[in-house]
Design an enzyme around this catalytic site. Structure first.
Site, PDB file in Angstrom:
ATOM      1  N   PRO A  12     -15.883  -4.699   2.052  1.00 32.93           N
ATOM      2  CA  PRO A  12     -17.193  -5.177   2.501  1.00 32.93           C
ATOM      3  C   PRO A  12     -18.365  -4.334   2.013  1.00 32.93           C
ATOM      4  CG  PRO A  12     -16.096  -4.025   4.290  1.00 32.93           C
ATOM      5  CD  PRO A  12     -15.092  -4.135   3.169  1.00 32.93           C
TER       6      PRO A  12
ATOM      7  N   TYR B  50       0.824  -1.206   0.000  1.00 36.64           N
ATOM      8  CA  TYR B  50       0.000   0.000   0.000  1.00 36.64           C
ATOM      9  C   TYR B  50       0.860   1.259   0.000  1.00 36.64           C
ATOM     10  CZ  TYR B  50      -3.577  -3.362   1.499  1.00 36.64           C
ATOM     11  OH  TYR B  50      -4.417  -4.437   1.602  1.00 36.64           O
TER      12      TYR B  50
ATOM     13  N   ARG C 181     -16.395  -1.917  -2.657  1.00 34.58           N
ATOM     14  CA  ARG C 181     -15.574  -0.819  -3.183  1.00 34.58           C
ATOM     15  C   ARG C 181     -16.403   0.451  -3.399  1.00 34.58           C
ATOM     16  NH1 ARG C 181     -10.605  -3.095  -4.314  1.00 34.58           N
ATOM     17  NH2 ARG C 181     -10.605  -5.339  -4.711  1.00 34.58           N
ATOM     18  N   GLY C 182     -17.346   0.668  -2.481  1.00 33.90           N
ATOM     19  CA  GLY C 182     -18.170   1.861  -2.504  1.00 33.90           C
ATOM     20  C   GLY C 182     -19.516   1.686  -3.175  1.00 33.90           C
ATOM     21  N   PHE C 183     -19.695   0.631  -3.969  1.00 31.15           N
ATOM     22  CA  PHE C 183     -20.961   0.439  -4.686  1.00 31.15           C
ATOM     23  C   PHE C 183     -22.141   0.397  -3.730  1.00 31.15           C
ATOM     24  CE2 PHE C 183     -24.166  -2.689  -6.089  1.00 31.15           C
ATOM     25  CZ  PHE C 183     -24.692  -1.999  -7.180  1.00 31.15           C
TER      26      PHE C 183
ATOM     27  N   HIS D  62       0.161 -11.950   1.067  1.00 33.20           N
ATOM     28  CA  HIS D  62      -0.790 -11.080   0.365  1.00 33.20           C
ATOM     29  C   HIS D  62      -1.375 -11.772  -0.867  1.00 33.20           C
ATOM     30  CE1 HIS D  62      -1.588  -6.503  -0.404  1.00 33.20           C
ATOM     31  NE2 HIS D  62      -2.656  -7.225  -0.590  1.00 33.20           N
TER      32      HIS D  62
END
Length: 334
Positions: A207, A55, A210-212, A127
């Site tokens: 969760p 990240y 991704r904003g949807f 990862h």
């Protein structure tokens, strides 16, 4: 804050995914804003903070380490190895590389410990499984780090039930982290049940899809040029327009329950199993407070059934990753 079991730890039922502060969804927030979000989460009772070497190519670990070092005994710290930025061409430009070789895992851990300003990482994930390296070899290297006291427990990210079992035979796995939400149901094929059987926590990233599922992203053309969603088939303009048709009925359920759409998404996950721990990410203190309030929601079996029918693998349009992304994960697919 309600607690759930993760390996040897008791952690907040909702953790914080720290990626958004430094990576993936456009320009990173300022250091001051990142600090506000991290400290607000800690003050609100969050005790699971999730970062990774990837990240921001180390920037997120540096931020988390600097801000949370004075409070190190108050939370469970998770980071990840096996996918990081590497200067492949010697031109100073870092490229994302998946590398699960034991020597790389050891070096990445040393670097992460330094950036995080800590002597030990509580939960250290692979990862991505590097398919060129037997998972037993990568987990063996992680188990060496446990014995040396550099990490306390081992996790895996985006793996199948079969790979989890292979890894678990080498060393107990504390957690599997995979994308899971109403619109990404892949874990329900096998790995969710395998985790429950083996006593492994299931950490759900993205969760709120991704904003949807927040219902606020109506036009994907407004996304930042460097937003990773631009490469995801579900967020292509035509497919996203089709997926938006799923939202009104979903938002109606949230209104009936008396919560926000994001809270409904998180509550659905919490009700799916006691071993499930969502880790939403945010750059906003207000959104953080909204997310954490989901722990107090109670959904009836009837509401759960309605949600399952409204948004699922049969009516969501588009793959969650592009071809390259799909080739890099080991998760089961429908």
């Amino acid at each position: 804050m309600h607690l759930r079991k993760l390996g040897p730890f008791q952690v907040s039922a909702i953790g914080l995914g720290c990626m958004n502060l430094s990576h993936a969804y456009g320009a990173p927030v300022s250091a001051e804003q990142g600090e506000r979000v991290l400290l607000s989460a800690l003050d609100a009772g969050v005790t699971l903070f999730d970062t990774a070497a990837l990240y921001g190519f180390g920037a997120n670990e540096i931020l988390v380490g600097r801000v949370l070092k004075p409070h190190r005994q108050k939370f469970t710290l998770a980071s990840k190895c096996g996918m990081q930025g590497v200067d492949v061409n010697g031109d100073g430009k870092l490229l994302r590389v998946i590398d699960g070789r034991p020597q790389t895992i050891r070096k990445t851990c040393e670097d992460s410990l330094r950036r995080l300003q800590t002597d030990v990482i509580d939960l250290y994930y692979l990862h991505r499984w590097d398919k060129k390296v037997p998972v037993e070899d990568s987990v063996g290297a992680l188990s060496d780090l446990v014995r040396k006291g550099h990490i306390r427990s081992i996790g895996l990210s985006e793996v199948s039930a079969a790979t989890l079992r292979r890894a678990h035979a080498v060393h107990p796995i504390a957690a599997v982290q995979t994308e899971y939400s109403l619109w990404t149901r892949n874990p329900e094929i096998a790995v969710l049940d395998a985790c429950k059987e083996l006593g492994v926590a299931f950490v759900a990233f993205s969760p709120v899809a991704r904003g949807f599922l927040c219902g606020q992203l109506q036009d994907v053309n407004t996304l930042d040029a460097k937003d990773i969603r631009r490469s995801m088939p579900r967020f292509a303009p035509d497919t996203y327009a089709a997926n938006l048709k799923l939202l009104p009925a979903y938002q109606q359920v949230a209104q009936e329950v008396g919560c926000s759409p994001a809270q409904l998404a998180l509550a659905w996950l919490l009700h799916r199993g006691e071993h499930i721990i969502p880790i939403p990410g945010t750059t906003s203190v207000a959104h953080l407070a909204e997310d954490l309030a989901a722990v107090d929601l109670r959904l009836s079996p009837a509401v759960m059934a309605r949600l399952d029918a409204l948004i699922n693998q049969k009516n969501v349009v588009g793959s969650r990753y592009n071809a390259q992304g799909n080739s890099e994960v080991d998760t089961e697919d429908f």
